[in-house]
Every structure is written in structure tokens, then in C-alpha cells.
Design a protein around this motif. Structure first.
Motif, PDB file in Angstrom:
ATOM      1  N   GLN A  38       0.806  -1.221   0.000  1.00 29.50           N
ATOM      2  CA  GLN A  38       0.000   0.000   0.000  1.00 29.50           C
ATOM      3  C   GLN A  38       0.840   1.272   0.000  1.00 29.50           C
ATOM      4  OE1 GLN A  38      -3.790  -0.190   2.383  1.00 29.50           O
ATOM      5  NE2 GLN A  38      -2.693  -1.826   3.432  1.00 29.50           N
ATOM      6  N   VAL A  39       0.464   2.208  -0.854  1.00 28.98           N
ATOM      7  CA  VAL A  39       1.053   3.545  -0.846  1.00 28.98           C
ATOM      8  C   VAL A  39       0.275   4.359   0.185  1.00 28.98           C
ATOM      9  CG1 VAL A  39       1.585   5.605  -2.187  1.00 28.98           C
ATOM     10  CG2 VAL A  39       1.657   3.351  -3.280  1.00 28.98           C
ATOM     11  N   THR A  40       0.926   4.739   1.263  1.00 25.74           N
ATOM     12  CA  THR A  40       0.233   5.430   2.355  1.00 25.74           C
ATOM     13  C   THR A  40       0.486   6.930   2.377  1.00 25.74           C
ATOM     14  OG1 THR A  40       2.084   4.914   3.818  1.00 25.74           O
ATOM     15  CG2 THR A  40       0.221   3.377   3.811  1.00 25.74           C
ATOM     16  N   SER A  41       1.400   7.401   1.535  1.00 27.70           N
ATOM     17  CA  SER A  41       1.685   8.837   1.507  1.00 27.70           C
ATOM     18  C   SER A  41       2.253   9.215   0.155  1.00 27.70           C
ATOM     19  CB  SER A  41       2.690   9.205   2.608  1.00 27.70           C
ATOM     20  OG  SER A  41       3.060  10.582   2.522  1.00 27.70           O
ATOM     21  N   TRP A  42       1.847  10.387  -0.312  1.00 29.86           N
ATOM     22  CA  TRP A  42       2.417  10.988  -1.530  1.00 29.86           C
ATOM     23  C   TRP A  42       2.401  12.494  -1.291  1.00 29.86           C
ATOM     24  CZ3 TRP A  42      -0.761  12.317  -6.395  1.00 29.86           C
ATOM     25  CH2 TRP A  42       0.090  12.810  -7.408  1.00 29.86           C
ATOM     26  N   LEU A  51      -2.543  12.287  -0.606  1.00 25.83           N
ATOM     27  CA  LEU A  51      -3.413  11.125  -0.448  1.00 25.83           C
ATOM     28  C   LEU A  51      -4.095  11.159   0.914  1.00 25.83           C
ATOM     29  CD1 LEU A  51      -1.196   8.219  -1.858  1.00 25.83           C
ATOM     30  CD2 LEU A  51      -2.886   9.614  -3.077  1.00 25.83           C
ATOM     31  N   PHE A  52      -5.313  10.634   0.957  1.00 24.35           N
ATOM     32  CA  PHE A  52      -6.028  10.510   2.223  1.00 24.35           C
ATOM     33  C   PHE A  52      -5.671   9.189   2.889  1.00 24.35           C
ATOM     34  CE2 PHE A  52      -9.509   8.493   4.477  1.00 24.35           C
ATOM     35  CZ  PHE A  52      -9.801   9.433   5.455  1.00 24.35           C
ATOM     36  N   LEU A  53      -5.401   9.247   4.173  1.00 21.35           N
ATOM     37  CA  LEU A  53      -5.172   8.050   4.969  1.00 21.35           C
ATOM     38  C   LEU A  53      -5.936   8.214   6.273  1.00 21.35           C
ATOM     39  CD1 LEU A  53      -3.567   5.348   5.165  1.00 21.35           C
ATOM     40  CD2 LEU A  53      -1.861   6.622   6.474  1.00 21.35           C
ATOM     41  N   THR A 149      -7.554   4.189  -4.622  1.00 15.84           N
ATOM     42  CA  THR A 149      -6.867   5.481  -4.545  1.00 15.84           C
ATOM     43  C   THR A 149      -7.738   6.491  -3.814  1.00 15.84           C
ATOM     44  OG1 THR A 149      -5.976   4.944  -6.728  1.00 15.84           O
ATOM     45  CG2 THR A 149      -5.588   7.166  -5.890  1.00 15.84           C
ATOM     46  N   TYR A 150      -7.292   6.895  -2.618  1.00 21.44           N
ATOM     47  CA  TYR A 150      -8.034   7.847  -1.803  1.00 21.44           C
ATOM     48  C   TYR A 150      -7.319   9.195  -1.855  1.00 21.44           C
ATOM     49  CZ  TYR A 150     -10.436   3.819   0.367  1.00 21.44           C
ATOM     50  OH  TYR A 150     -11.176   2.683   0.603  1.00 21.44           O
ATOM     51  N   PHE A 151      -7.977  10.184  -2.441  1.00 20.75           N
ATOM     52  CA  PHE A 151      -7.390  11.517  -2.563  1.00 20.75           C
ATOM     53  C   PHE A 151      -7.772  12.372  -1.355  1.00 20.75           C
ATOM     54  CE2 PHE A 151      -7.825   9.994  -6.919  1.00 20.75           C
ATOM     55  CZ  PHE A 151      -6.575  10.273  -7.440  1.00 20.75           C
ATOM     56  N   LEU A 152      -6.806  13.167  -0.893  1.00 21.17           N
ATOM     57  CA  LEU A 152      -7.065  14.116   0.183  1.00 21.17           C
ATOM     58  C   LEU A 152      -7.606  15.399  -0.430  1.00 21.17           C
ATOM     59  CD1 LEU A 152      -6.791  14.780   3.223  1.00 21.17           C
ATOM     60  CD2 LEU A 152      -4.525  15.705   2.709  1.00 21.17           C
ATOM     61  N   VAL A 153      -8.823  15.772  -0.052  1.00 22.05           N
ATOM     62  CA  VAL A 153      -9.448  16.986  -0.571  1.00 22.05           C
ATOM     63  C   VAL A 153      -9.794  17.910   0.588  1.00 22.05           C
ATOM     64  CG1 VAL A 153     -10.345  15.818  -2.617  1.00 22.05           C
ATOM     65  CG2 VAL A 153     -11.769  15.960  -0.565  1.00 22.05           C
ATOM     66  N   VAL A 251     -11.376   7.788  -6.102  1.00 23.33           N
ATOM     67  CA  VAL A 251     -11.580   7.612  -7.545  1.00 23.33           C
ATOM     68  C   VAL A 251     -10.502   6.637  -7.980  1.00 23.33           C
ATOM     69  CG1 VAL A 251     -11.651   8.677  -9.822  1.00 23.33           C
ATOM     70  CG2 VAL A 251     -12.476   9.952  -7.833  1.00 23.33           C
ATOM     71  N   GLU A 252     -10.894   5.450  -8.424  1.00 23.16           N
ATOM     72  CA  GLU A 252      -9.912   4.412  -8.677  1.00 23.16           C
ATOM     73  C   GLU A 252     -10.093   3.757 -10.041  1.00 23.16           C
ATOM     74  OE1 GLU A 252     -11.146   0.645  -6.300  1.00 23.16           O
ATOM     75  OE2 GLU A 252     -11.667   2.382  -5.061  1.00 23.16           O
TER      76      GLU A 252
END
Length: 295
Positions: A38-42, A51-53, A149-153, A251-252
Motif C-alpha cells: 500500500q502507498v500510504t503517503s504521496w 493522499l487521504f489516509l 486510490t483515496y485523494f485528500l481533498v 476515484v480508482e
């Protein structure tokens, strides 16, 4: 003189779990946990998280519904095949997940799943997946696939998605009944859980308050899942904060409607790439000839 460790660092993360930190020259970073691949940060060059976590990350009780791959420990692949050589920079890691006796009890097929996570020189986040049927019994297997893919908005009510208008979708909130999207763009004012079908290769997520746009580009993945749990569902989820729905949008890129079937020895490839561009970006610029992706 720069060393390899500038681009790729292996270290420990939450609860002592192994993770890899990727860094590109302009300052973008990404963190990848071997648990779940898992990608947990970008983060961008300003160290802003993209990214949202969930604050409850690590509670894996409900993850099995998304497939066992994100609930297993992956390995770093020391000898990746040419299929995952798409990254042009030096900030990348190749992961691999193979069947084991434990997995065969859950999903009785022998497989090899390779995942490359990479940062381009301009900071784009690139995920490339290769899944191979490693069966020795001559049997094919079938699967669906999605990048979660969870985007931080900033505020979900001020976000819109462009590129999916007028398309057919399956509504998971209505027993996967099929509908046609009517709006000029997708906006959010209640729970959404839809699978858009035959989608374009590029989708834009516009965050008005943050004045930035995520551009998702994909290959080999014809569908797109759009999800936000909203308030009631968020409160009922053990791995999600009560108010966190306000600051996330999923959005994945996916392949759901028509599952993938692989015969023994066959391989499937899928790819998702995410860029961040200024808020002036809009769906009219989805043609790559009309916009330069500068990170």
C-alpha cells in the motif's frame, strides 16, 4: 554525489512494519508499506500530503472485502521483469506477491503479482501491476481489479470530477442497477458508490478550495470506481473516522464489469498514473497535447 538512498530508502514505519520511502529530485516523496503493498503517503515539494489516509489506518478487520492482496505481506522484488520498466526516474520499488499455502486456502490458484510503485522525475505517482497465472494444473482463473486510490481533498462538497459525465454506471447503493450519468460533472452531497463503465483513459478531480486538480491516467483498466461514504456510513466503519469523509474522495482505476481471465502462463498488465496540476485545469484539457504535466 547523490547515492541510491536519496531515491529509495528502506526503513520501519507504523508498528515496526517495513516500508520504502521514494524521493525524487524536485522534492516529491511517496511511502510504500510492504504490508498490503500500500502507498500510504504521496507529498509534493511543499511537503503537502496528497493522499487521504484514515487516522484509523492499521485496523484491518474490514479489508478482506477488497481482496486478500492488501492484507498480506509483500516482498521487494530483486529481479523485476521488463513488464515493469515504465518508470523513467530512479525513485521506484518493485514488489512481488506469490501464492502460498495460506493463500491457496482462500483463493485456490497459483499466481504471481508484481507491482511497481514509482515517482516520475516531475513527481507523478505511477503504479504498474502485472499478474500472471502460475498454475501447473492447466486451469485458468478469473479476477477483478481496482487501485484503491483515496485523494485528500479540502471539502468534499467543493470537489467535482470531470471525464465521467454521460457514461453508464453501476450503482452499488442500488444493487448494482445500471444508470446513465446525467450531470455535466460529478459533485457530492450524499453517499456515492458507483462503478463507471467504459471510461476514458484520463479523469480529473478538481479541488476548488485547494486550487489544484488531480489527473488520473490509466491503461488496461476500463472502469472507474467513485466512492465517498458520507456521514452515516463513515460512523459505522471501524477503519474510518466519523468526520473524515469530508476530506477524502476515492476515484480508482478498475476492471470490474468484465472480469479478467488468464490461462496458465498468461499475464495481465494494468497501470495508473496520477499528476497534480493547477486549478485552471479542466476536462477540456484532458488531451495530453493541450497541457504539459509539470507535477
Amino acid at each position: 554525489m547523490a547515492s541510491e538512498n536519496v531515491f529509495v530508502e528502506h526503513c520501519k514505519g507504523v508498528n515496526g512494519l517495513d516500508k520504502v520511502i521514494l524521493r525524487e529530485i524536485r522534492g516529491y516523496t511517496a511511502e510504500v508499506y510492504l504490508f498490503g503493498g500500500q502507498v500510504t503517503s504521496w507529498k509534493n515539494e511543499l511537503r503537502e500530503e496528497l493522499l487521504f489516509l484514515s487516522s484509523k489506518f492499521g485496523n484491518v478487520d474490514s479489508l478482506e472485502q477488497h481482496g486478500f492482496a492488501r492484507n498480506r505481506l509483500w516482498s521487494v522484488d530483486p529481479d523485476p521483469p521488463p513488464c515493469s520498466s515504465s518508470a523513467t526516474g530512479r525513485a521506484f520499488v518493485d514488489l512481488i506477491l506469490r501464492h502460498s499455502e495460506e493463500e491457496l486456502k482462500i483463493w485456490p490458484h497459483r499466481f504471481e503479482f508484481r507491482l511497481r510503485v514509482a515517482l516520475s522525475p516531475s513527481g507523478d505517482l505511477m503504479l504498474t501491476s502485472c499478474i500472471q497465472n502460475a498454475s501447473t494444473d492447466g486451469k485458468p482463473f478469473t479476477f477483478t481489479f481496482a487501485y484503491h486510490t483515496y485523494f485528500l481533498v479540502t471539502d468534499i462538497s467543493e470537489v467535482r470530477v470531470e471525464g465521467l459525465e454521460t457514461l453508464d454506471y453501476l450503482d452499488n447503493l442500488q444493487n448494482r442497477e445500471r444508470f446513465t450519468e446525467q450531470g455535466d460533472a460529478i459533485t457530492f452531497e450524499s453517499e456515492v458508490d458507483k462503478i463507471y463503465l467504459s471510461t476514458p483513459t484520463k479523469i480529473a478531480i478538481l479541488d476548488h478550495e485547494r486550487k489544484r486538480t488531480f489527473v488520473l491516467r490509466k491503461e488496461g483498466l476500463p472502469d472507474a470506481v467513485v466512492w465517498n461514504p458520507w456521514d452515516k456510513k463513515a460512523k459505522a466503519m471501524v477503519d474510518f473516522g466519523d468526520e473524515e469523509y469530508k476530506h477524502m474522495l476515492c476515484v480508482e482505476a478498475a476492471c470490474v464489469e468484465k472480469p479478467i481471465t488468464l490461462k496458465p502462463g498468461e499475464e495481465w498488465k494494468g497501470r495508473q498514473e496520477i499528476s497534480v496540476v493547477p486549478s485552471s485545469y479542466c476536462s477540456g484539457h484532458l488531451d495530453p497535447r493541450k497541457v504539459t504535466f509539470t507535477g
